[in-house]
Design an enzyme around this catalytic site. Structure first.
Site, PDB file in Angstrom:
ATOM      1  N   LYS A   1       0.887  -1.157   0.000  1.00 13.70           N
ATOM      2  CA  LYS A   1       0.000   0.000   0.000  1.00 13.70           C
ATOM      3  C   LYS A   1       0.925   1.206   0.000  1.00 13.70           C
ATOM      4  O   LYS A   1       1.566   1.508   1.005  1.00 13.70           O
ATOM      5  CB  LYS A   1      -0.918   0.021   1.225  1.00 13.70           C
ATOM      6  CG  LYS A   1      -1.813   1.249   1.249  1.00 13.70           C
ATOM      7  CD  LYS A   1      -2.612   1.379   2.532  1.00 13.70           C
ATOM      8  CE  LYS A   1      -3.217   2.775   2.611  1.00 13.70           C
ATOM      9  NZ  LYS A   1      -3.822   3.060   3.933  1.00 13.70           N
TER      10      LYS A   1
ATOM     11  N   GLY B   1      -8.125   9.264   9.308  1.00  9.02           N
ATOM     12  CA  GLY B   1      -8.510   9.404  10.714  1.00  9.02           C
ATOM     13  C   GLY B   1      -9.477  10.537  11.011  1.00  9.02           C
ATOM     14  O   GLY B   1      -9.846  10.738  12.160  1.00  9.02           O
TER      15      GLY B   1
ATOM     16  N   ALA C   1      -9.414   5.655   3.697  1.00  8.82           N
ATOM     17  CA  ALA C   1      -9.331   6.853   4.534  1.00  8.82           C
ATOM     18  C   ALA C   1     -10.622   7.662   4.551  1.00  8.82           C
ATOM     19  O   ALA C   1     -11.232   7.891   3.517  1.00  8.82           O
ATOM     20  CB  ALA C   1      -8.193   7.752   4.090  1.00  8.82           C
ATOM     21  N   GLY C   2     -11.001   8.093   5.737  1.00  8.41           N
ATOM     22  CA  GLY C   2     -12.122   9.000   5.900  1.00  8.41           C
ATOM     23  C   GLY C   2     -13.408   8.379   6.413  1.00  8.41           C
ATOM     24  O   GLY C   2     -14.248   9.072   6.974  1.00  8.41           O
TER      25      GLY C   2
ATOM     26  N   ALA D   1      -9.362   1.834   9.104  1.00  4.71           N
ATOM     27  CA  ALA D   1      -8.498   1.609  10.264  1.00  4.71           C
ATOM     28  C   ALA D   1      -9.122   2.295  11.480  1.00  4.71           C
ATOM     29  O   ALA D   1      -9.837   1.676  12.258  1.00  4.71           O
ATOM     30  CB  ALA D   1      -7.096   2.133   9.986  1.00  4.71           C
TER      31      ALA D   1
END
Lengths: 66, 271, 271, 66, 271, 271, 66, 66
Positions: free
Chosen positions: E112, E173, E199-200, E221
């Protein structure tokens, strides 16, 4: 001698200049620029700049845009 | 009561003084006008007048014998400054050469730099845009790049010496307004040069919002030129830009989750 | 280049003529001002001046000896028309009685009717509002009800004879803007009386958007009176209202999914 | 005689009028209205309107609001 | 009535077959899990279990003597495939070297790829990302680049041979969800490789929306690892991803401006 | 790796226990199904199965000889509980009489109360709805009113004894999703009875969002029955409801303006 | 001989190998990689790879991230 | 005797009951309700409930909806 003017095949006598090409077109007196073989030819050099066989001449003018 | 337009007391005063600067040149009007899409040179002249724009874009194309009237004369008569663009260029090389031809044709080293990634979205090609911007800055141009809303790319463009950054609100001519106000705010927070919202404005409130986010100016073409009544829309967006700018300076109230009474609670009658 | 404010040619002309009518009275300014929240009568006077408002709200409360200066004198000096409200009333009965007292105190039969459902949200109580509106219309009042954004309730209010409907954008003083533009559009589509956006405006773009949706006017209090610089925000929102109105009349471009070039494709160079 | 003026218990001599009550308050000359027992008392009736024992008098003035 | 979870008839069947492929490898789970932010290895193990993820990220850092337990053993026990990232790299050079070290450490050529533009926003640096991607593809890596939501950059990344593109919804995050669904749709329309929203995502509905836009998978995550109850959120987002995927395949109803009765009008009584 | 659907460990357990109660009756499934719009009774049966719904709506209309098959038998076979509606009623009187006929026809005193304000928007008529609700509660009915998103009206409906409130997200069949999440949150904050989102859901993420806002359940008709593949969409929305419910319980991360690294900064290499 | 191990100045006898360096650290048996002077040193070369004066050694392990 | 059945003018002999009306219609055995002149007639009363001249009879059945 054959050149391309704005993509159009055009026949000119040997040693013709940029100015000669422009003469044949009705040009506004402002907002015009010329490139030969992807290089700018400043207005001041139009009379002297001789075209060579196969030259690609772009004659551009201002239009509405952007 | 006079309507907003016909009184020019102090407030107007204040507005006159709220200028901004690009490449060392001070500008009063925060609305830049794109000339594309106007149905006639007359409509364009009326649009410029109503917009109050000082800076208007032009493009270069191959001459066509049939071309009527002289755009350049109309723009000269309007007393505006020209901002040539590199619309239609898909490579850094073509954009650079087009900018050089524009400098020749319009006797200005200002350029609205466009390097397009595809014909469908007309979105900019980030790496090629950065490459062209760097080359033109080195060549002495005052470069105003049309960019996407990526805060990092905006910073890179400033780092290589661009005189302003022109992020889009949404695709050119789409009229979708500001799709990502968050990114525009990030761009504004970090930028040391003027941020001019370019592309996507559909109507006056979009322009006002852009200014409220802190943009220094807005560039409009289609929203004005293709409106049913271009001159009226030019005036509308001009007022929207000014309204947004004033609101930005006035310090808006915070957003609250709950209501806050605008009439005091104390002293209520008990009948 | 003169800035937007200081030229009053034809466009301004057009604007002057773009009036609307409430209860048989023609109004030029499409911004109504709420007087609540201004820090002083001086700030209020400056806000009225900058807003260009012709119609401003007032409320009634028990007299308190300590009250300084006369609000009514200030408003009279500003040459504005008063619109008493029934703020703080939680029942139809209290609202009706308050309206009658306001008619007595201000010699006007106009009333901004508020019947509040709870102190937390200050949202209107639909059934009680409709009941009070009907009673006041029968009593000869010109009723402008502060309502929620329910298109059906708006119609009922018009059916019982209200002179306008005043839907909210978001709760009073919340500055959240227009939470449900869709409902506002529905209200506008079906209304035969003026629609005045009331409550929720936080900044100029909110006001512009309301007008673009077709509202006839906007009422602002906190957004102006509680801004850091009330007079500048008054001017900002005034211009936002006018910008939105002009944009509504100018006929905006449609939203497109894809881009539409503002510079023609034809005649591109091939270097 | 005892009445409530804006919620305050107030003692008045018998037969006191609305005007009498207002006299004791510093009133602006405009933007004032009076209700007695939840009924409006028009300005013109202030001199004549006599209060009765236990009357609830509300004297209201204009304030910024809305 | 059995609840959604405990019946595995035909529908489940259908779902099992709805796989996608990255770099020639078929994947069943459309939720990729980031391991950052879990409070303990136990919490991580529980999160993996609840998420159903087959592919999870890991990072490389200097060894610290104090490190407790072995992350790699936990991941091996969970039977998941590792996806090393290059988090924390600000240049193409560092990212490329980190990818090579990861290949050495984890015996996988999948990476990644992250090349970050600034520590404040952690947004990708477009030109540097493209440069690193090209170099790693040439080096035989299966490259999954973490990119912004620029459709043109996504295409360039595919052009240089990336095995998937991983556009962001909003900053890492931030939990802001999908700030620009329009761009994500454009990316999906033109991409010939899997599009993985990265992300987001803040909650389940964000993940569902991403899948409804046509994304092939979602990587989460913080939304999971930093939720109050990570395992429950892992399950929530897992179901959100599946819900969105099924909705995408089921063909949603169009949005209508007006209502459409779900109860026929014909045959109404007249009392 | 088992896919989401086919493992029913602990988490599923937890879910089974997360019931809610209407009018003293405990319900496990948080998705209520509207039966309108299914192309056939077979499609309806498949939709019920895939949705996991325990409670489904029915309507009453004049008998027409041509009617094929028995809806009631199909619903009985599916083992679901009936929730008759009063669709098509424009007055409190008609709605009350229809509810009484439904009680007679279906031997249930539960009713989804609809009093419609106009045929164009099918939005509820607030005062008439409140009046009918009060009368039906007095008549011993368990009343579930279809209401707009007005928090005050929701409270009034609860005050007169409704067993739940069913605010809309957007107009019936419009598929516009949740136009005003803010109002739905306000309704949820103050309600002492279950809040069931009714109308407007277009796809799974809408349903998930409603649950994340704190709604106790979601009712869907057109979004499922009129989807290209109703059974798959039924499953999608069922999972969306569950995903949203779990996310609500799991405690989502806060929204942050800036990024928060999911990979620690410490221990970064310096090559 | 002085080298930098993860940024820490470390003294080693001349000709020390990567393996020697790693020996001094408690390493997990999996998920470790080493770079010397910004070049990867494959696991197989650890025993043979001798460090030179001033070498910058990075010893990395797996952590939660991304 | 003339009545309206679901809006249709229908002729019945004098004293006809609700049950008589229903007999002429193919009814499902469940999910049916009847109103006469805007009043519910419970199933149990169908046999006994006699219609009068001009009665408005509504016979309703379950359909998909909501």
């Amino acid at each position: 001698m054959n050149v391309l003017v704005n993509g159009e095949p055009t026949e000119l006598e040997h040693g013709a200049t940029v100015e000669a090409v422009l003469a044949s077109l009705e040009l506004p007196d402002r907002g015009v620029a010329v490139a030969v073989d992807a290089e700018v030819v400043p207005r001041g050099e139009w009379p002297a700049h001789e075209l060579s066989e196969g030259a690609r001449v772009e004659v551009l003018r201002a239009i509405q845009g952007g | 009561m006079a309507p907003a337009i016909s009184d020019d007391e102090a407030p107007a005063e204040a507005v006159d003084q709220d200028t901004f600067t690009i490449g060392g040149r001070e500008l009063t009007s925060r609305l830049l006008l794109g000339t594309g899409g106007f149905r006639s040179l007359e409509a364009l002249a009326a649009g410029i007048e109503a917009s109050g724009a000082e800076l208007v874009t032009v493009a270069l194309r191959r001459i066509d014998p049939g071309a009527r009237g002289s755009l350049v004369d109309v723009l000269a008569a309007a007393g505006v400054r020209l901002l040539p663009n590199t619309a239609g260029c898909f490579t850094a090389r073509d954009a650079v050469l087009t900018a050089k031809l524009a400098r020749e044709a319009f006797e200005t080293d200002w350029v609205k730099l466009e390097v397009i990634g595809d014909e469908h979205t007309l979105l900019p090609d980030a790496p090629a845009l950065l490459e062209a911007a760097e080359e033109l800055v080195d060549g002495g141009f005052t470069v105003l790049p049309y960019t996407n809303d990526d805060p990092i790319l905006a910073r890179r463009l400033e780092d290589v010496g661009c005189a302003a950054v022109m992020p889009l609100g949404s695709p050119i001519g789409s009229g979708q307004g500001l799709l990502n106000p968050y990114n525009l705010r990030l761009i504004r927070e970090h930028a040391g040069v003027p941020v001019i919202l370019d592309a996507g404005v559909g109507t006056a409130s979009d322009a006002a919002l852009a200014m409220e986010l802190g943009c220094d100016a807005v560039l409009c073409a289609s929203a004005i030129s293709r409106a049913e009544d271009p001159a009226t829309m030019a005036r509308a967006i001009r007022l929207g830009v000014e309204a947004g700018r004033l609101a930005f300076r006035a310090g808006r109230i915070p957003r609250r989750l709950y209501a806050q009474a605008s009439t005091p609670e104390e002293g209520r009658s008990e009948f």
